[in-house]
Design a protein around this motif. Structure first.
Motif, PDB file in Angstrom:
ATOM      1  N   ASP A 188       0.836  -1.199   0.000  1.00 21.75           N
ATOM      2  CA  ASP A 188       0.000   0.000   0.000  1.00 21.75           C
ATOM      3  C   ASP A 188       0.871   1.248   0.000  1.00 21.75           C
ATOM      4  O   ASP A 188       2.104   1.177   0.021  1.00 21.75           O
ATOM      5  CB  ASP A 188      -0.931   0.003   1.217  1.00 21.75           C
ATOM      6  N   ASP A 189       0.206   2.381   0.028  1.00 22.15           N
ATOM      7  CA  ASP A 189       0.898   3.665   0.114  1.00 22.15           C
ATOM      8  C   ASP A 189       0.301   4.446   1.279  1.00 22.15           C
ATOM      9  O   ASP A 189      -0.721   5.123   1.143  1.00 22.15           O
ATOM     10  CB  ASP A 189       0.750   4.441  -1.196  1.00 22.15           C
ATOM     11  N   VAL A 190       0.949   4.298   2.459  1.00 23.08           N
ATOM     12  CA  VAL A 190       0.451   4.911   3.690  1.00 23.08           C
ATOM     13  C   VAL A 190       1.516   5.855   4.223  1.00 23.08           C
ATOM     14  O   VAL A 190       2.692   5.479   4.345  1.00 23.08           O
ATOM     15  CB  VAL A 190       0.107   3.844   4.753  1.00 23.08           C
ATOM     16  N   SER A 191       1.122   7.069   4.538  1.00 21.52           N
ATOM     17  CA  SER A 191       2.075   8.027   5.092  1.00 21.52           C
ATOM     18  C   SER A 191       2.458   7.616   6.515  1.00 21.52           C
ATOM     19  O   SER A 191       1.705   6.922   7.208  1.00 21.52           O
ATOM     20  CB  SER A 191       1.484   9.434   5.107  1.00 21.52           C
ATOM     21  N   LEU A 192       3.628   8.052   6.960  1.00 23.02           N
ATOM     22  CA  LEU A 192       4.099   7.707   8.293  1.00 23.02           C
ATOM     23  C   LEU A 192       3.198   8.295   9.369  1.00 23.02           C
ATOM     24  O   LEU A 192       2.928   7.651  10.392  1.00 23.02           O
ATOM     25  CB  LEU A 192       5.540   8.194   8.481  1.00 23.02           C
ATOM     26  N   THR A 193       2.695   9.505   9.132  1.00 25.80           N
ATOM     27  CA  THR A 193       1.809  10.150  10.108  1.00 25.80           C
ATOM     28  C   THR A 193       0.518   9.370  10.283  1.00 25.80           C
ATOM     29  O   THR A 193       0.071   9.111  11.412  1.00 25.80           O
ATOM     30  CB  THR A 193       1.489  11.588   9.668  1.00 25.80           C
ATOM     31  N   LEU A 194      -0.095   8.956   9.176  1.00 26.03           N
ATOM     32  CA  LEU A 194      -1.337   8.185   9.249  1.00 26.03           C
ATOM     33  C   LEU A 194      -1.095   6.822   9.884  1.00 26.03           C
ATOM     34  O   LEU A 194      -1.914   6.351  10.687  1.00 26.03           O
ATOM     35  CB  LEU A 194      -1.915   8.008   7.841  1.00 26.03           C
ATOM     36  N   PHE A 195       0.035   6.197   9.551  1.00 25.21           N
ATOM     37  CA  PHE A 195       0.339   4.880  10.122  1.00 25.21           C
ATOM     38  C   PHE A 195       0.500   4.968  11.633  1.00 25.21           C
ATOM     39  O   PHE A 195      -0.010   4.118  12.375  1.00 25.21           O
ATOM     40  CB  PHE A 195       1.611   4.316   9.480  1.00 25.21           C
ATOM     41  N   ILE A 196       1.229   5.984  12.119  1.00 28.04           N
ATOM     42  CA  ILE A 196       1.427   6.139  13.561  1.00 28.04           C
ATOM     43  C   ILE A 196       0.100   6.401  14.262  1.00 28.04           C
ATOM     44  O   ILE A 196      -0.166   5.868  15.350  1.00 28.04           O
ATOM     45  CB  ILE A 196       2.435   7.273  13.834  1.00 28.04           C
ATOM     46  N   HIS A 197      -0.757   7.195  13.631  1.00 31.00           N
ATOM     47  CA  HIS A 197      -2.082   7.457  14.211  1.00 31.00           C
ATOM     48  C   HIS A 197      -2.886   6.167  14.321  1.00 31.00           C
ATOM     49  O   HIS A 197      -3.508   5.900  15.358  1.00 31.00           O
ATOM     50  CB  HIS A 197      -2.833   8.477  13.351  1.00 31.00           C
ATOM     51  N   GLN A 198      -2.868   5.345  13.269  1.00 32.17           N
ATOM     52  CA  GLN A 198      -3.586   4.078  13.312  1.00 32.17           C
ATOM     53  C   GLN A 198      -2.952   3.097  14.300  1.00 32.17           C
ATOM     54  O   GLN A 198      -3.650   2.327  14.957  1.00 32.17           O
ATOM     55  CB  GLN A 198      -3.617   3.452  11.910  1.00 32.17           C
ATOM     56  N   ALA A 199      -1.630   3.140  14.400  1.00 28.98           N
ATOM     57  CA  ALA A 199      -0.934   2.201  15.284  1.00 28.98           C
ATOM     58  C   ALA A 199      -1.235   2.477  16.752  1.00 28.98           C
ATOM     59  O   ALA A 199      -1.452   1.546  17.539  1.00 28.98           O
ATOM     60  CB  ALA A 199       0.572   2.261  15.029  1.00 28.98           C
ATOM     61  N   PHE A 200      -1.265   3.754  17.122  1.00 24.51           N
ATOM     62  CA  PHE A 200      -1.418   4.091  18.538  1.00 24.51           C
ATOM     63  C   PHE A 200      -2.861   4.439  18.920  1.00 24.51           C
ATOM     64  O   PHE A 200      -3.108   4.835  20.059  1.00 24.51           O
ATOM     65  CB  PHE A 200      -0.504   5.275  18.887  1.00 24.51           C
ATOM     66  N   LYS A 201      -3.785   4.265  17.973  1.00 25.89           N
ATOM     67  CA  LYS A 201      -5.184   4.554  18.272  1.00 25.89           C
ATOM     68  C   LYS A 201      -5.731   3.577  19.320  1.00 25.89           C
ATOM     69  O   LYS A 201      -6.531   3.954  20.175  1.00 25.89           O
ATOM     70  CB  LYS A 201      -6.015   4.480  16.985  1.00 25.89           C
ATOM     71  N   ASN A 202      -5.281   2.319  19.252  1.00 24.20           N
ATOM     72  CA  ASN A 202      -5.764   1.302  20.185  1.00 24.20           C
ATOM     73  C   ASN A 202      -4.745   0.942  21.257  1.00 24.20           C
ATOM     74  O   ASN A 202      -4.976   0.016  22.052  1.00 24.20           O
ATOM     75  CB  ASN A 202      -6.157   0.033  19.410  1.00 24.20           C
ATOM     76  N   VAL A 203      -3.622   1.627  21.257  1.00 26.87           N
ATOM     77  CA  VAL A 203      -2.582   1.369  22.267  1.00 26.87           C
ATOM     78  C   VAL A 203      -2.761   2.333  23.421  1.00 26.87           C
ATOM     79  O   VAL A 203      -2.864   3.545  23.218  1.00 26.87           O
ATOM     80  CB  VAL A 203      -1.174   1.517  21.659  1.00 26.87           C
ATOM     81  N   GLU A 204      -2.791   1.796  24.634  1.00 23.39           N
ATOM     82  CA  GLU A 204      -2.924   2.620  25.830  1.00 23.39           C
ATOM     83  C   GLU A 204      -1.604   2.654  26.588  1.00 23.39           C
ATOM     84  O   GLU A 204      -0.740   1.777  26.419  1.00 23.39           O
ATOM     85  CB  GLU A 204      -4.038   2.076  26.725  1.00 23.39           C
ATOM     86  N   PHE A 205      -1.488   3.648  27.451  1.00 20.12           N
ATOM     87  CA  PHE A 205      -0.254   3.795  28.222  1.00 20.12           C
ATOM     88  C   PHE A 205      -0.025   2.596  29.136  1.00 20.12           C
ATOM     89  O   PHE A 205       1.108   2.209  29.402  1.00 20.12           O
ATOM     90  CB  PHE A 205      -0.315   5.083  29.044  1.00 20.12           C
ATOM     91  N   ILE A 206      -1.109   1.971  29.583  1.00 20.68           N
ATOM     92  CA  ILE A 206      -0.996   0.817  30.474  1.00 20.68           C
ATOM     93  C   ILE A 206      -0.368  -0.379  29.768  1.00 20.68           C
ATOM     94  O   ILE A 206       0.159  -1.291  30.415  1.00 20.68           O
ATOM     95  CB  ILE A 206      -2.399   0.439  31.031  1.00 20.68           C
ATOM     96  N   ASP A 207      -0.412  -0.398  28.425  1.00 20.41           N
ATOM     97  CA  ASP A 207       0.233  -1.479  27.685  1.00 20.41           C
ATOM     98  C   ASP A 207       1.753  -1.407  27.794  1.00 20.41           C
ATOM     99  O   ASP A 207       2.437  -2.436  27.683  1.00 20.41           O
ATOM    100  CB  ASP A 207      -0.169  -1.419  26.204  1.00 20.41           C
ATOM    101  N   LEU A 208       2.272  -0.208  28.001  1.00 21.00           N
ATOM    102  CA  LEU A 208       3.723  -0.018  28.056  1.00 21.00           C
ATOM    103  C   LEU A 208       4.305  -0.325  29.429  1.00 21.00           C
ATOM    104  O   LEU A 208       5.453  -0.790  29.533  1.00 21.00           O
ATOM    105  CB  LEU A 208       4.057   1.427  27.658  1.00 21.00           C
ATOM    106  N   ILE A 209       3.523  -0.099  30.487  1.00 17.45           N
ATOM    107  CA  ILE A 209       4.047  -0.225  31.847  1.00 17.45           C
ATOM    108  C   ILE A 209       4.519  -1.643  32.172  1.00 17.45           C
ATOM    109  O   ILE A 209       5.662  -1.837  32.620  1.00 17.45           O
ATOM    110  CB  ILE A 209       3.006   0.254  32.878  1.00 17.45           C
ATOM    111  N   PRO A 210       3.683  -2.691  31.960  1.00 16.58           N
ATOM    112  CA  PRO A 210       4.169  -4.050  32.276  1.00 16.58           C
ATOM    113  C   PRO A 210       5.403  -4.448  31.478  1.00 16.58           C
ATOM    114  O   PRO A 210       6.290  -5.129  31.998  1.00 16.58           O
ATOM    115  CB  PRO A 210       2.968  -4.944  31.932  1.00 16.58           C
ATOM    116  N   ALA A 211       5.449  -4.016  30.208  1.00 14.92           N
ATOM    117  CA  ALA A 211       6.599  -4.349  29.370  1.00 14.92           C
ATOM    118  C   ALA A 211       7.874  -3.716  29.911  1.00 14.92           C
ATOM    119  O   ALA A 211       8.939  -4.357  29.944  1.00 14.92           O
ATOM    120  CB  ALA A 211       6.345  -3.894  27.940  1.00 14.92           C
ATOM    121  N   LEU A 212       7.796  -2.471  30.356  1.00 17.15           N
ATOM    122  CA  LEU A 212       8.978  -1.808  30.910  1.00 17.15           C
ATOM    123  C   LEU A 212       9.390  -2.411  32.241  1.00 17.15           C
ATOM    124  O   LEU A 212      10.580  -2.576  32.531  1.00 17.15           O
ATOM    125  CB  LEU A 212       8.705  -0.306  31.074  1.00 17.15           C
TER     126      LEU A 212
END
Length: 269
Positions: A188-212
């Protein structure tokens, strides 16, 4: 017939003796590990902390690992994206691909792959370095000169690994998501800005805490095991290779066990 019975009895006795020796050696190793950990934790909270050595180890750990983690992170993002896209196309759910890959990398792939790479790169380095110092009697010379080798050699390495592994994990997450964007743009042809928006739309900050949090434990395991294997290496030159190899194998196994425990705890919470 009589000699055969005697041979059978001797073989059974040898097996029993061998099992007893292995059990005794196991408990001796457990006691040595406990004493080693007590010494490390005791020296962490002393006034003679080697801050310059700590900074040196932080630089070496990051410098040695960042290139390999960069390549691995991009490949992980590419592979996850390329492998996940065809099934999602069948269900008409390509739009969730960036978010799915981002969650997979942040929660699991980033921390675990980074830790395993560092176990092979850093753990073996620590085991070989301290093992060679043990073989050449440099550690013995430090003890004779009233210098605490645990405080100077082990503590800075353990703390450096504990702090640098989470930082490298965050870096691997960023590189992995960038690799996913490259994978998406193969078809496809997806801009980096749109991809990051789609990637982090369903990611919450709580997802990062256990991993760290588990990344800190990963770093502590790598530092502890690598230093322990090298610090307690044998006297022969071949023991350096044995210490390096044992550090990688043991730390990798413990990382998987720690990850399993962390996943269970996270699921309960």
């Amino acid at each position: 017939m009589h000699y055969q019975k005697q041979n059978n009895l001797l073989s059974k006795n040898q097996i029993i003796i061998s099992i007893k020796e292995k059990i005794i050696a196991f408990f001796i190793d457990v006691a040595n590990v406990i004493n080693y950990q007590k010494s490390v934790f005791k020296n962490i909270f002393t006034n003679t902390f080697e801050f310059n050595e700590f900074l040196k180890q932080c630089y070496q750990i990051g410098n040695k690992s960042v290139g390999l983690i960069s390549i691995t992170g991009i490949i992980i993002g590419l592979v996850l994206t390329i492998q996940s896209r065809p099934p999602l196309v069948k269900f008409g759910a390509v739009g969730i691909l960036p978010g799915m890959v981002a969650i997979s990398i942040i929660r699991e792939m980033g921390p675990v792959i980074t830790a395993l790479i560092c176990a092979g790169k850093i753990g073996s380095s620590m085991g070989a370095e301290l093992g060679s110092m043990r073989v050449t009697e440099q550690i013995d010379a430090m003890e004779v000169s009233n210098t605490n080798p645990i405080n100077f050699l082990v503590v800075p390495r353990v703390l450096a690994a504990t702090i640098m592994i989470p930082i490298l994990t965050l870096y691997a997450d960023v590189i992995g998501i960038f690799g996913s964007w490259l994978g998406v743009n193969i078809k496809d042809d997806v801009s980096l800005t749109l991809f990051i928006h789609q990637a982090f739309k369903n990611v919450e900050f709580i997802d990062l805490i256990p991993a760290l949090i588990k990344s800190f434990f990963f770093g502590a395991v790598i530092g502890m095991v690598g230093c322990y294997k090298g610090f307690n290496a044998g006297r022969g030159t071949e023991s350096v290779g044995i210490a390096a190899n044992s550090a990688v194998v043991t730390s990798s196994l413990l990382l998987i066990i720690v990850d399993l425990i962390a996943v269970q705890i996270t699921d309960l919470l």
